[in-house]
Design an enzyme around this catalytic site. Structure first.
Site, PDB file in Angstrom:
ATOM      1  N   LYS A  39      48.353  31.468  25.012  1.00 33.02           N
ATOM      2  CA  LYS A  39      46.987  31.988  25.494  1.00 33.02           C
ATOM      3  C   LYS A  39      45.910  31.550  24.532  1.00 33.02           C
ATOM      4  CE  LYS A  39      46.534  34.643  28.205  1.00 33.02           C
ATOM      5  NZ  LYS A  39      46.222  34.609  29.704  1.00 33.02           N
ATOM      6  N   THR A  51      37.357  42.589  39.371  1.00 32.18           N
ATOM      7  CA  THR A  51      38.042  42.259  38.101  1.00 32.18           C
ATOM      8  C   THR A  51      37.990  40.622  38.126  1.00 32.18           C
ATOM      9  OG1 THR A  51      40.070  41.909  38.866  1.00 32.18           O
ATOM     10  CG2 THR A  51      39.734  43.929  38.342  1.00 32.18           C
ATOM     11  N   HIS A  69      44.678  43.158  22.793  1.00 26.17           N
ATOM     12  CA  HIS A  69      45.324  44.159  23.213  1.00 26.17           C
ATOM     13  C   HIS A  69      45.014  45.578  22.539  1.00 26.17           C
ATOM     14  CE1 HIS A  69      48.637  41.797  25.875  1.00 26.17           C
ATOM     15  NE2 HIS A  69      47.242  41.421  26.076  1.00 26.17           N
ATOM     16  N   HIS A  81      53.164  34.456  36.764  1.00 25.16           N
ATOM     17  CA  HIS A  81      52.253  35.130  35.726  1.00 25.16           C
ATOM     18  C   HIS A  81      52.733  36.259  35.294  1.00 25.16           C
ATOM     19  CE1 HIS A  81      48.854  38.029  35.358  1.00 25.16           C
ATOM     20  NE2 HIS A  81      48.393  37.156  34.632  1.00 25.16           N
ATOM     21  N   ASN A 122      46.158  31.546  37.889  1.00 24.32           N
ATOM     22  CA  ASN A 122      46.279  32.881  38.295  1.00 24.32           C
ATOM     23  C   ASN A 122      45.040  33.488  38.556  1.00 24.32           C
ATOM     24  OD1 ASN A 122      46.728  33.225  35.427  1.00 24.32           O
ATOM     25  ND2 ASN A 122      46.010  35.293  35.835  1.00 24.32           N
TER      26      ASN A 122
END
Ligand SMILES: [Mg+2]
Length: 414
Positions: free
Chosen positions: A184, A93, A25, A311, A260
């Site tokens: 994650k 994506t 991130h 999600h 997802n």
């Protein structure tokens, strides 16, 4: 109730260096806040992605919705479709989310907020009435650095091995009371992530655990890891890419598979269910076209015998409120939802105290509409941060490559 004005305000908020399959991130996360103002002076709130390309589409569509009634959702959807365009339905994506639904969603949520305020009822009443008074969320764990390169460590500290992950889980559970845990993955070689799940299983006996490596594993690796984690996972999320690959894994492993990534539009349902590729769908109203359309997806999951979770991307409180109303009114959404809320670290565009966590759950707001109130000063500060931060789109890979130039983009990675 005619729409007279729509304000779109991009915002940025500090985001910790959370590691994932795509990279890490960036220091700022982006969102856009949508305000729909009616001829009666009511304002409805929505929240969506803040990436520049998406923002442009949202702004363009907003102009086309002026003059419509807030109940005219079908007309709104048609106008968004005409602008965003049939050939742009699939953006390139990983998840292939449909552009139309992504743009439409924030307007739909804002219209429901207005309609709830006008009728004096919560959005949950407009969605069929709540079946639970509070919505359970999971502790969403991330491998992470202590801080962004060149910056001071953040209060969460580093989590680069199983001890760090267990410590992070203890912190989030102490502060929020979460009763489920999601890690994650897709960051380190699978054996390290197996060790982390085993350490969590030992440290938090009986607490449901999930692992999401974002399709970084081959079918073969997925099957090996899943078998080694037999008995330790509530579900395994997107171990490998695509409906065909997921179906191969699903046929060979002991636990449910969730996604997802491989089921993100209605047209994915027939092939995914025929191949028995998934057991659990993670709903996300931001890309399933808003709350009403997400309710329809839930009905479809019920028909096909799929379980449901939710999600999350980095988000603020308007989205948390919308997610909570949706989950509270979806009977078959029985798994604790994902949320990035702890990573906001208190930053929000809402008046403080409107949403709170109790024992890992968010009580469903009972005030009219979404039941939350915009803090205009906070919105202005976050908009200024957006203008100054220099980030216009989420790009975890490029940011990671500034730090580690050899960071690979190949998938499956293991
Ligand atoms: Mg996922």
């Amino acid at each position: 109730m005619i729409i007279r004005q729509i304000r779109i305000t991009p915002v940025a908020f500090l985001d910790p260096p959370l590691l994932n399959a795509a990279g890490v991130h960036q220091p700022w996360a982006l969102r856009a806040i949508v305000e729909i103002v009616t001829d009666e002076g009511l304002t409805g709130l929505g929240e969506t992605y803040g990436d520049l390309g998406h923002l442009g589409k949202v702004r363009e569509c907003a102009q086309a919705l002026i003059g419509l009634d807030v109940h005219a959702l079908n007309t709104m959807y048609a106008r968004v479709t005409a602008i965003v365009g049939e050939d742009a339905q699939r953006v390139p994506t990983a998840s292939q989310e449909r552009s139309i639904d992504r743009v439409f969603s924030a307007f739909e949520v804002a219209c429901l907020d207005v309609r709830g305020k006008a009728a004096g009822v919560p959005v949950s009443d407009l969605l069929g009435g709540r079946v639970r008074d509070a919505v359970p969320y999971s502790a969403y764990l991330f491998y992470k650095w202590a801080g962004h390169p060149g910056a001071e460590p953040d209060r969460f500290g580093a989590a680069l091995d199983e001890a760090g992950i267990v410590a992070q889980a203890r912190l989030l559970i102490r502060e929020y009371g979460f009763a489920s845990i999601k890690l994650k993955g897709g960051v380190f070689p699978p054996d390290e992530e197996i060790a982390a799940i085993r350490a969590l299983h030992e440290a938090f006996p009986g607490v449901p655990l999930r692992l999401d490596p974002n399709a970084t594993w081959s079918v073969e690796t997925s099957i090996r890891v899943a078998r080694e984690l037999d008995g330790a996972l509530q579900y395994l999320e997107d171990p490998t890419a695509g409906i065909t690959g997921m179906a191969e894994v699903a046929a060979a492993v002991p636990m449910p598979l969730a996604t997802n990534m491989c089921v993100v539009t209605p047209e994915h349902f027939p092939p995914a269910t025929a191949a028995r590729a998934i057991d659990v769908l993670l709903l996300d109203h931001h890309y399933w076209g808003g709350l009403t359309r997400s309710s329809h997806i839930a009905t479809m999951c019920d028909a096909f015998g799929l379980g449901m979770s939710m999600h999350s991307n980095s988000h603020l409180g308007i989205s948390l409120a919308a997610m909570t109303h949706l989950a509270a009114t979806t009977p078959n959404l029985t798994y604790a939802c994902d949320t990035h809320t702890p990573w906001q670290n208190g930053q929000d565009v809402l008046t403080p105290g409107t949403l709170r966590f109790t024992n890992g759950s968010v009580p469903v707001p009972t005030g009219p509409g979404l039941g939350v109130e915009l803090d205009r000063d906070a919105l202005a500060v976050m908009n200024e941060q957006y203008e100054k931060c220099g980030i216009v789109a989420r790009d975890d890979t490029s940011y990671m490559r500034r730090i580690n130039p050899s960071f690979p983009s190949t998938r499956p990675r293991w």
